[in-house]
Design a protein around this motif. Structure first.
Motif, short mmCIF file in Angstrom:
data_model
loop_
_atom_site.label_atom_id
_atom_site.label_comp_id
_atom_site.label_asym_id
_atom_site.label_seq_id
_atom_site.Cartn_x
_atom_site.Cartn_y
_atom_site.Cartn_z
N ASN A 237 0.58 -1.26 0.10
CA ASN A 237 0.11 0.07 -0.03
C ASN A 237 0.62 1.30 0.09
O ASN A 237 0.38 2.49 0.17
CB ASN A 237 -1.20 0.01 1.24
N GLY A 238 2.07 1.07 -0.35
CA GLY A 238 3.10 2.33 -0.58
C GLY A 238 3.61 2.84 0.91
O GLY A 238 4.00 3.98 0.64
N VAL A 239 3.61 2.19 1.80
CA VAL A 239 3.82 2.72 3.07
C VAL A 239 5.54 2.59 3.21
O VAL A 239 6.10 1.32 2.80
CB VAL A 239 3.37 2.38 4.19
N LYS A 240 6.21 3.51 3.54
CA LYS A 240 7.87 3.39 3.52
C LYS A 240 8.02 2.56 4.73
O LYS A 240 7.59 2.75 5.73
CB LYS A 240 8.43 4.67 3.07
N LYS A 241 9.50 1.78 4.77
CA LYS A 241 9.90 1.25 5.85
C LYS A 241 10.12 2.23 7.07
O LYS A 241 9.93 1.82 8.27
CB LYS A 241 10.88 0.60 5.69
N ASN A 242 10.48 3.52 6.84
CA ASN A 242 10.87 4.29 7.91
C ASN A 242 9.45 5.08 8.37
O ASN A 242 9.53 6.03 9.30
CB ASN A 242 11.58 5.47 7.58
N ASP A 243 8.40 5.07 7.95
CA ASP A 243 7.04 5.55 8.26
C ASP A 243 6.30 4.31 9.15
O ASP A 243 5.68 3.63 9.11
CB ASP A 243 6.13 5.72 6.99
N ALA A 244 6.67 4.85 10.66
CA ALA A 244 6.28 3.84 11.68
C ALA A 244 4.61 3.59 11.99
O ALA A 244 4.26 4.87 11.44
CB ALA A 244 6.92 4.17 12.97
N VAL A 245 4.21 2.67 12.19
CA VAL A 245 2.74 2.47 12.67
C VAL A 245 2.54 3.09 14.05
O VAL A 245 3.38 2.61 15.05
CB VAL A 245 2.43 1.01 12.59
N THR A 246 1.66 4.09 14.00
CA THR A 246 1.12 4.54 15.31
C THR A 246 -0.20 4.19 15.93
O THR A 246 -0.38 3.97 17.10
CB THR A 246 1.03 5.90 15.10
N SER A 247 -0.95 3.01 15.01
CA SER A 247 -2.26 2.52 15.36
C SER A 247 -2.29 1.29 14.51
O SER A 247 -2.43 1.63 13.33
CB SER A 247 -3.22 3.60 15.61
N LEU A 248 -2.92 0.27 15.17
CA LEU A 248 -3.02 -0.84 14.29
C LEU A 248 -4.32 -1.39 14.84
O LEU A 248 -4.49 -1.72 16.12
CB LEU A 248 -2.31 -1.96 14.06
N LYS A 249 -5.53 -1.47 14.13
CA LYS A 249 -6.62 -2.45 14.68
C LYS A 249 -7.22 -3.25 13.46
O LYS A 249 -7.20 -2.87 12.38
CB LYS A 249 -8.14 -1.32 15.22
N TRP A 250 -7.52 -4.56 14.11
CA TRP A 250 -7.84 -5.72 13.10
C TRP A 250 -9.27 -5.45 12.62
O TRP A 250 -9.41 -6.02 11.56
CB TRP A 250 -7.52 -6.95 13.91
N ARG A 251 -10.07 -5.19 13.54
CA ARG A 251 -11.43 -4.80 13.14
C ARG A 251 -12.09 -3.89 13.64
O ARG A 251 -13.01 -3.55 14.62
CB ARG A 251 -12.25 -6.23 13.68
N ALA A 252 -11.84 -2.49 13.09
CA ALA A 252 -12.11 -1.27 13.35
C ALA A 252 -13.58 -1.04 12.74
O ALA A 252 -14.06 -1.74 11.71
CB ALA A 252 -11.05 -0.09 12.96
N GLY A 253 -14.43 0.04 13.37
CA GLY A 253 -15.60 0.36 12.75
C GLY A 253 -16.71 -0.64 12.67
O GLY A 253 -16.51 -1.57 13.78
#
Length: 449
Positions: free
Chosen positions: A226-242
């Motif tokens: 999805n075009g996210v670069k390696k140095n662009d760290a994840v700040t939030s992850l939800k497996w089943r949001a919404g």
């Protein structure tokens, strides 16, 4: 460590059957053992000269758990149905607290029960898996002593977590409830039967229906395609949001937001499915006091809110559920077992017959496979042929070439394509995969060393 235990652990890990549950580290009372993160999930690190109990052989789900024997010890009898295990009552329903329901994977039932047990003084703390610890894209087991901490763990986690390494940090003088996966529930019951003090401090075992999980590498792959670069760290992850059934949501430091419906990001499964998912024969969390899964049926799916299949396995839990309904905390409707099972017929077959076939094929090729003390009484040739196709997809999906192809197709393209193919495959294989399932019977096998 004794040579026999070292050899045993080497066999399980190197043999590819380790589930990463953390049990072996959790049995080390000195807390010198640990679980380390690897591309294939958590793996044990035990000091070479350190001894851990021989008990590990009896409760390692990557080696053998004697389900028939454990049924006799824990329940005093074998189940009438080997598809779903021993059942007291079956319901469909949800938590009436809209915040809990909305923030949960489906109906919020597990969260509501844990919060009530804590608030009522039935337990001193809950052992839960929380996404975002120690880092946003990772998940860890924690001891939650407040309802806020329990609610923070209400989301699903689809990567392996070494839940049972928490055992050596429990206080045997306190009372706990735990949420864990099917093979972890069974391992805990073995420990309790053996009188393990810390395991006995767990008064309630709750857990989800569990189909497939994926290795942590799937998260990074999803970001890259999805075009996210390696140095662009994840700040939030939800497996089943919404709104149910939810979507995968990843937010990065640069502010990029990735969202993919659950039925789309499932395309990662053939490429990153865990060995534990393919070898376990327990889908419905057969040794949990309370087992909960999504209520997949047109009636509930059309409402766009979370509904759960709720399975109580003993009278104590049934009484608790009735009390919660009378208090207005849960909304529950009794369901015939057949109706509730049909909502998950595809995945029940995937575990009960599919895992047996896959484990048998592993042994045919000279590889290790866990033993659960029973096997299907009969499996038709058509069902075996279906499994050969499924297994071939998993084998090919894990090759370097096929994984590289993921980077050539954007998620917005491969997601819908995968979902279309998945639905067509389910339609084509439905008759074969469900044929004879209603009369599923087992043969109890001889105990292996």
């Amino acid at each position: 460590m004794s040579a026999t235990i070292k050899e045993f652990l080497d066999q399980v890990v190197a043999g590819g059957t380790c589930t990463g549950c953390g049990l072996c580290a959790g049995l080390d009372a000195s807390q010198k053992s640990a679980m380390r993160a690897t591309p294939k999930g958590p793996r044990p690190v035990i000091p070479v000269d350190h001894e851990i109990p021989e008990l590990i052989r009896q409760c390692c789900a990557g080696h053998r758990i004697d389900y028939p024997g454990l049924y006799r010890q824990h329940f005093g009898r074998l189940p009438e149905s080997w598809l779903t295990g021993i059942i007291s009552e079956v319901y469909t329903g949800y938590c009436t607290n809209e915040t809990i329901r909305r923030n949960s994977s489906s109906g919020g039932v597990l969260t509501a029960v844990l919060c009530y047990l804590l608030e009522s003084g039935e337990i001193d703390a809950a052992v839960v898996v929380t996404q975002g610890i120690p880092e946003p894209e990772k998940a860890s087991v924690v001891i939650a002593s407040t309802t806020a901490e329990i609610q923070a763990a209400s989301q699903s986690v689809y990567v392996p977590v070494s839940t049972l390494d928490i055992l050596n940090r429990l206080d045997p003088q306190k009372r706990y409830a735990i949420t864990c996966l099917p093979e972890q529930s069974a391992a805990l019951r073995v420990l309790q039967q053996q009188g393990h003090a810390n395991a006995l401090s767990i008064k309630y075992i709750l857990g989800p229906y569990t189909g497939t999980a994926i290795y942590p590498a799937a998260i990074e792959t999803f970001q890259r395609i999805n075009g996210v670069k390696k140095n662009d760290a994840v700040t939030s992850l939800k497996w089943r949001a919404g709104e149910w059934p939810g979507y995968l949501e990843i937010i990065t430091r640069s502010g990029k937001v990735l969202q993919s419906p659950k039925v789309y990001y499932n395309f990662l499964i053939p490429f990153f499915v865990t060995n534990a998912s393919l070898q376990s024969m327990d889908f419905a969390n057969e040794f949990a006091d309370l087992a909960v899964g999504d209520a997949w049926s047109p009636e509930f799916e059309s409402q766009g809110q979370g509904f759960s299949v709720v399975v109580s396995r003993n009278e104590k839990m049934t009484a608790l559920l009735r009390d919660l309904q009378q208090k207005g905390i849960l909304s529950l409707r009794p369901e015939p077992l057949e109706a509730a099972s049909s909502m998950h017929g595809h995945m029940i077959d995937f575990k009960k017959r599919g895992s047996y076939i896959r484990n048998r094929m592993r042994r045919m090729f000279g590889r290790r496979a866990p033993d659960f003390g029973y096997k299907p009484a009969s499996v038709g040739m058509k069902r075996i042929m279906v499994e050969l196709v499924i297994s071939a997809i998993f084998v090919l999906g894990k090759t370097r070439l096929l994984r590289l192809m993921l980077y050539l197709l954007p998620e917005r393209i491969i997601g819908p394509i995968f979902n279309t193919l998945r639905l067509k495959w389910k339609k084509v294989s439905r008759k074969t995969k469900r044929q004879g399932l209603e009369s599923y019977a087992v043969v109890i096998t001889e105990k292996q060393p």
